[in-house]
Design a protein around this motif. Structure first.
Motif, PDB file in Angstrom:
ATOM      1  N   GLY A  15       0.801  -1.219   0.000  1.00  0.00           N
ATOM      2  CA  GLY A  15       0.000   0.000   0.000  1.00  0.00           C
ATOM      3  C   GLY A  15       0.828   1.260   0.000  1.00  0.00           C
ATOM      4  N   GLY A  16       2.117   1.133   0.228  1.00  0.00           N
ATOM      5  CA  GLY A  16       3.006   2.283   0.273  1.00  0.00           C
ATOM      6  C   GLY A  16       3.461   2.723  -1.110  1.00  0.00           C
ATOM      7  N   SER A  17       4.349   3.715  -1.109  1.00  0.00           N
ATOM      8  CA  SER A  17       4.825   4.303  -2.356  1.00  0.00           C
ATOM      9  C   SER A  17       6.352   4.434  -2.358  1.00  0.00           C
ATOM     10  N   LEU A  18       6.903   4.413  -3.542  1.00  0.00           N
ATOM     11  CA  LEU A  18       8.320   4.698  -3.766  1.00  0.00           C
ATOM     12  C   LEU A  18       8.444   5.438  -5.083  1.00  0.00           C
ATOM     13  N   ARG A  19       9.488   6.258  -5.195  1.00  0.00           N
ATOM     14  CA  ARG A  19       9.800   6.882  -6.468  1.00  0.00           C
ATOM     15  C   ARG A  19      11.213   6.506  -6.859  1.00  0.00           C
TER      16      ARG A  19
END
Length: 123
Positions: A15-19
């Motif tokens: 559910g998290g994010s990374l770039r």
């Protein structure tokens, strides 16, 4: 000669994010198309996303469509992959690459590759 260096990978909960970033040096961004691929242990390298610099067209694998966004900043010679709503099945080493010709979806269409950055999504 072109060098591509990925960064931004890491461990994140589902559910998290990374770039991810892909910084290019050398004959930078000579190709109008940049791509992102990934490879999980024991699996073949698979297409994730591509961006056509000339027209700004984007292409995504069905598995990431609506969750991932590819972009590029030509002034910074950097491409990005914003990854939201991450799932455990997104766990892989992610690579950026410069397209040389052929199908955007095939690794053989790309010549220069980065060293990869690990993305691990925990459940």
């Amino acid at each position: 000669q072109v060098q591509l260096i990925e960064s931004g990978g890491g461990l994140v909960q589902a559910g998290g994010s990374l770039r991810l970033s892909c910084a290019a040096s050398g004959r930078t961004f000579r190709s109008p198309v940049m791509g992102w691929f990934r490879q999980a242990p024991g699996k073949e390298r698979e297409f994730v996303a591509a961006l056509s610099g000339n027209a700004g067209n984007t292409y995504y694998a069905d598995s990431v469509k609506g969750r991932f966004t590819i972009s590029r900043d030509n002034a910074k010679n950097t491409a990005y992959l914003q990854m939201n709503s991450l799932k455990p099945e997104d766990t892989a080493v992610y690579y950026c690459a410069q397209w040389v010709g052929g199908s955007f979806y095939s690794p053989s269409a790309y010549d220069y590759w980065g060293q990869g950055t690990q993305v691990t999504v925990s459940s």
